[in-house]
Design a protein around this motif. Structure first.
Motif, PDB file in Angstrom:
ATOM      1  N   ALA A 127      -3.096   9.345 -10.186  1.00 20.06           N
ATOM      2  CA  ALA A 127      -4.262   9.771  -9.393  1.00 20.06           C
ATOM      3  C   ALA A 127      -5.564   9.232  -9.984  1.00 20.06           C
ATOM      4  O   ALA A 127      -6.479   8.863  -9.245  1.00 20.06           O
ATOM      5  CB  ALA A 127      -4.307  11.292  -9.310  1.00 20.06           C
ATOM      6  N   ASP A 128      -5.638   9.175 -11.305  1.00 23.66           N
ATOM      7  CA  ASP A 128      -6.923   8.922 -11.958  1.00 23.66           C
ATOM      8  C   ASP A 128      -7.168   7.481 -12.380  1.00 23.66           C
ATOM      9  O   ASP A 128      -8.261   7.168 -12.843  1.00 23.66           O
ATOM     10  CB  ASP A 128      -7.047   9.827 -13.196  1.00 23.66           C
ATOM     11  CG  ASP A 128      -7.133  11.292 -12.785  1.00 23.66           C
ATOM     12  OD1 ASP A 128      -7.579  11.561 -11.664  1.00 23.66           O
ATOM     13  OD2 ASP A 128      -6.739  12.156 -13.584  1.00 23.66           O
ATOM     14  N   MET A 147      -3.122   5.222  -2.490  1.00 23.85           N
ATOM     15  CA  MET A 147      -4.188   5.905  -1.757  1.00 23.85           C
ATOM     16  C   MET A 147      -3.808   7.366  -1.527  1.00 23.85           C
ATOM     17  O   MET A 147      -2.626   7.731  -1.551  1.00 23.85           O
ATOM     18  CB  MET A 147      -4.417   5.227  -0.401  1.00 23.85           C
ATOM     19  CG  MET A 147      -4.599   3.736  -0.508  1.00 23.85           C
ATOM     20  SD  MET A 147      -4.842   2.935   1.080  1.00 23.85           S
ATOM     21  CE  MET A 147      -6.536   3.362   1.415  1.00 23.85           C
ATOM     22  N   HIS A 148      -4.810   8.187  -1.290  1.00 25.71           N
ATOM     23  CA  HIS A 148      -4.590   9.599  -0.928  1.00 25.71           C
ATOM     24  C   HIS A 148      -5.863  10.054  -0.229  1.00 25.71           C
ATOM     25  O   HIS A 148      -6.967   9.772  -0.718  1.00 25.71           O
ATOM     26  CB  HIS A 148      -4.330  10.431  -2.193  1.00 25.71           C
ATOM     27  CG  HIS A 148      -3.814  11.816  -1.908  1.00 25.71           C
ATOM     28  ND1 HIS A 148      -4.550  12.766  -1.237  1.00 25.71           N
ATOM     29  CD2 HIS A 148      -2.638  12.415  -2.215  1.00 25.71           C
ATOM     30  CE1 HIS A 148      -3.836  13.880  -1.131  1.00 25.71           C
ATOM     31  NE2 HIS A 148      -2.664  13.697  -1.720  1.00 25.71           N
ATOM     32  N   VAL A 177       0.861  -1.191   0.000  1.00 30.58           N
ATOM     33  CA  VAL A 177       0.000   0.000   0.000  1.00 30.58           C
ATOM     34  C   VAL A 177       0.895   1.238   0.000  1.00 30.58           C
ATOM     35  O   VAL A 177       1.812   1.345   0.821  1.00 30.58           O
ATOM     36  CB  VAL A 177      -0.905   0.032   1.256  1.00 30.58           C
ATOM     37  CG1 VAL A 177      -1.723   1.316   1.303  1.00 30.58           C
ATOM     38  CG2 VAL A 177      -1.798  -1.196   1.316  1.00 30.58           C
ATOM     39  N   VAL A 178       0.632   2.153  -0.942  1.00 35.14           N
ATOM     40  CA  VAL A 178       1.374   3.410  -1.000  1.00 35.14           C
ATOM     41  C   VAL A 178       0.364   4.526  -0.726  1.00 35.14           C
ATOM     42  O   VAL A 178      -0.567   4.729  -1.503  1.00 35.14           O
ATOM     43  CB  VAL A 178       2.023   3.620  -2.388  1.00 35.14           C
ATOM     44  CG1 VAL A 178       2.800   4.933  -2.421  1.00 35.14           C
ATOM     45  CG2 VAL A 178       2.909   2.435  -2.749  1.00 35.14           C
ATOM     46  N   MET A 179       0.545   5.195   0.384  1.00 35.66           N
ATOM     47  CA  MET A 179      -0.391   6.253   0.762  1.00 35.66           C
ATOM     48  C   MET A 179       0.315   7.602   0.688  1.00 35.66           C
ATOM     49  O   MET A 179       1.219   7.885   1.479  1.00 35.66           O
ATOM     50  CB  MET A 179      -0.905   6.018   2.188  1.00 35.66           C
ATOM     51  CG  MET A 179      -1.963   7.012   2.620  1.00 35.66           C
ATOM     52  SD  MET A 179      -2.472   6.744   4.339  1.00 35.66           S
ATOM     53  CE  MET A 179      -3.217   5.134   4.240  1.00 35.66           C
ATOM     54  N   ALA A 180      -0.072   8.413  -0.296  1.00 36.51           N
ATOM     55  CA  ALA A 180       0.510   9.750  -0.414  1.00 36.51           C
ATOM     56  C   ALA A 180      -0.328  10.729   0.402  1.00 36.51           C
ATOM     57  O   ALA A 180      -1.555  10.612   0.460  1.00 36.51           O
ATOM     58  CB  ALA A 180       0.534  10.176  -1.882  1.00 36.51           C
ATOM     59  N   LEU A 181       0.340  11.669   1.045  1.00 40.41           N
ATOM     60  CA  LEU A 181      -0.360  12.664   1.854  1.00 40.41           C
ATOM     61  C   LEU A 181      -0.332  14.022   1.163  1.00 40.41           C
ATOM     62  O   LEU A 181       0.581  14.311   0.393  1.00 40.41           O
ATOM     63  CB  LEU A 181       0.321  12.816   3.221  1.00 40.41           C
ATOM     64  CG  LEU A 181       0.384  11.578   4.102  1.00 40.41           C
ATOM     65  CD1 LEU A 181       1.219  11.884   5.336  1.00 40.41           C
ATOM     66  CD2 LEU A 181      -1.026  11.135   4.503  1.00 40.41           C
ATOM     67  N   ARG A 182      -1.289  14.838   1.524  1.00 36.65           N
ATOM     68  CA  ARG A 182      -1.341  16.188   0.973  1.00 36.65           C
ATOM     69  C   ARG A 182      -0.285  17.073   1.621  1.00 36.65           C
ATOM     70  O   ARG A 182      -0.082  17.002   2.839  1.00 36.65           O
ATOM     71  CB  ARG A 182      -2.738  16.784   1.245  1.00 36.65           C
ATOM     72  CG  ARG A 182      -2.973  18.130   0.623  1.00 36.65           C
ATOM     73  CD  ARG A 182      -4.442  18.500   0.754  1.00 36.65           C
ATOM     74  NE  ARG A 182      -4.833  18.782   2.123  1.00 36.65           N
ATOM     75  CZ  ARG A 182      -4.738  19.975   2.702  1.00 36.65           C
ATOM     76  NH1 ARG A 182      -4.238  21.002   2.042  1.00 36.65           N
ATOM     77  NH2 ARG A 182      -5.137  20.143   3.942  1.00 36.65           N
ATOM     78  N   ILE A 183       0.376  17.896   0.816  1.00 38.95           N
ATOM     79  CA  ILE A 183       1.223  18.956   1.363  1.00 38.95           C
ATOM     80  C   ILE A 183       0.277  20.035   1.899  1.00 38.95           C
ATOM     81  O   ILE A 183      -0.474  20.651   1.144  1.00 38.95           O
ATOM     82  CB  ILE A 183       2.156  19.544   0.277  1.00 38.95           C
ATOM     83  CG1 ILE A 183       3.156  18.482  -0.184  1.00 38.95           C
ATOM     84  CG2 ILE A 183       2.884  20.781   0.787  1.00 38.95           C
ATOM     85  CD1 ILE A 183       4.086  17.993   0.894  1.00 38.95           C
ATOM     86  N   GLN A 184       0.311  20.230   3.211  1.00 34.14           N
ATOM     87  CA  GLN A 184      -0.684  21.095   3.850  1.00 34.14           C
ATOM     88  C   GLN A 184      -0.176  22.530   3.913  1.00 34.14           C
ATOM     89  O   GLN A 184       0.301  22.984   4.954  1.00 34.14           O
ATOM     90  CB  GLN A 184      -1.015  20.567   5.242  1.00 34.14           C
ATOM     91  CG  GLN A 184      -1.500  19.135   5.155  1.00 34.14           C
ATOM     92  CD  GLN A 184      -2.085  18.647   6.445  1.00 34.14           C
ATOM     93  OE1 GLN A 184      -2.839  19.346   7.106  1.00 34.14           O
ATOM     94  NE2 GLN A 184      -1.733  17.448   6.802  1.00 34.14           N
ATOM     95  N   ILE A 216      -6.165  16.420  -3.367  1.00 31.51           N
ATOM     96  CA  ILE A 216      -4.848  16.160  -3.964  1.00 31.51           C
ATOM     97  C   ILE A 216      -4.267  17.459  -4.521  1.00 31.51           C
ATOM     98  O   ILE A 216      -4.984  18.243  -5.138  1.00 31.51           O
ATOM     99  CB  ILE A 216      -4.983  15.172  -5.149  1.00 31.51           C
ATOM    100  CG1 ILE A 216      -5.664  13.891  -4.727  1.00 31.51           C
ATOM    101  CG2 ILE A 216      -3.634  14.895  -5.794  1.00 31.51           C
ATOM    102  CD1 ILE A 216      -6.055  13.006  -5.920  1.00 31.51           C
ATOM    103  N   ASN A 217      -2.974  17.659  -4.314  1.00 28.92           N
ATOM    104  CA  ASN A 217      -2.248  18.658  -5.107  1.00 28.92           C
ATOM    105  C   ASN A 217      -1.718  17.903  -6.322  1.00 28.92           C
ATOM    106  O   ASN A 217      -0.677  17.241  -6.256  1.00 28.92           O
ATOM    107  CB  ASN A 217      -1.073  19.252  -4.309  1.00 28.92           C
ATOM    108  CG  ASN A 217      -1.537  20.092  -3.141  1.00 28.92           C
ATOM    109  OD1 ASN A 217      -2.368  20.981  -3.289  1.00 28.92           O
ATOM    110  ND2 ASN A 217      -1.016  19.816  -1.957  1.00 28.92           N
TER     111      ASN A 217
END
Ligand code: CP
Length: 312
Positions: free
Chosen positions: A275-276, A259-260, A216-223, A264-265
């Motif tokens: 992403a899509d 996952m995200h 599982v690869v979970m990317a996080l948002r740059i906040q 998303i940026n």
């Protein structure tokens, strides 16, 4: 035994997480019906108290409540007496006096849902507080992985990005570890909290090493709204070093999912095509958000006799 409030995954044990996930699996079926409504929470009132912007969490709590036939009230801070300097706790006490069956709270400051829970009779559900926790996000993430992989135990989950400011990362670290997964984190060194390895995760500054063998690869948002300093030289450099695209994804297992939590940026945390398209499961995460929130409302707002809390 599930407690009165849902304030964080840290407070739950494995059995409680499993109970919520299994309840959500049953709730998913209601969303597939032509008439997506059951009378389970008829006569119950849910208050959404969002002090911070939200699309997914707020809409899915509202849809979840309505699918269970609850009355859902969306509190809007900008048109409330907060504008007349009423405090958050007085606002919460005022709404509590109207006898809701649960109050869902999002706030930009860590700890606000707990402070509200301390003075409310109604159960409080944390919908995200500062950089602290976002428990229902982690639950919907675990449900999505469970659907994809058939298990959580023994999987390798790599969380990439702004770990320091991420309530999603924190809740997922607690959750996946409790469910028996290996959790790795990767990101620019200033975005890796110093004490994070004490939680039981392994920290990487090389994306390639962090992704090797990941299920599982979970990317996080740059906040950007929480970044008070310089954590990486430029967005372009962040994307080149920690962005997930088809090339970097090759380091993970062949059947790894992406996952995200959103929003998303695009082109920063994830390339557009990742992403899509599969193996992205981002819209499945969103869909599962409704089932998880139905399960949470059922378990926390649907009890026949909510014992009165000692109100301070
Ligand atoms: N993932 C998440 O919490 O999204 P929202 O801010 O849109 O609710």
């Amino acid at each position: 035994m599930i407690g009165r409030d849902l304030l964080g995954i840290e407070d739950l044990d494995r059995e409680e997480i499993e109970r919520i996930l299994h309840t959500a699996e049953r709730m998913s079926e209601i969303g597939e019906r032509e008439v997506k409504k059951v009378p389970t929470l008829r006569g119950r009132t849910i208050v959404n108290l969002f002090f911070e912007p939200s699309t997914r969490t707020r809409a899915s709590f509202e849809i979840a409540g309505k699918r269970l036939s609850a009355d859902v009230v969306n509190f809007s801070p900008s048109s409330s007496s907060l504008k007349k300097a009423e405090s958050i706790l007085d606002t919460a006490r005022t709404l509590d006096a109207m006898e809701p069956d649960a109050v869902v709270v999002r706030h930009g400051t860590a700890g606000v849902p707990r402070r509200i829970a301390d003075v409310l009779a109604a159960p409080v559900i944390n919908a995200g507080d500062g950089a602290h926790e976002h428990p229902t996000q982690a639950l919907l993430d675990m449900l999505t992985v469970l659907q994809e992989k058939g298990r959580l135990d023994g999987l390798t989950v790599t969380i990439v990005g702004d770990i320091l400011h991420s309530r999603v990362a924190r809740s997922n670290i607690y959750g996946f570890l409790k469910m028996g997964a290996e959790v790795r984190i990767a990101g620019p060194p200033p975005m890796i909290p110093q004490s994070v390895e004490a939680l039981g995760v392994k920290a990487y500054t090389s994306l390639r090493e962090a992704l090797e063998g990941a299920d599982v690869v979970m990317a996080l948002r740059i906040q950007n709204e929480r970044l008070g300093g310089t954590y990486f030289p430029s967005t372009r450099e962040y994307s080149a070093t920690f962005g997930i695209d088809r090339a970097t994804l090759r380091f993970a297992k062949d059947d790894a999912i992406v996952m995200h939590p959103g929003p998303i940026n695009r082109g920063v945390e994830l390339s557009h095509d990742v992403a899509d398209h599969r193996p992205s499961v981002i819209l499945d995460q969103v869909r599962n958000g409704v089932a998880i929130r139905m399960a949470v409302l059922y378990l926390f707002a649907g009890r026949p006799n909510v014992a009165s809390r000692e109100v301070s």
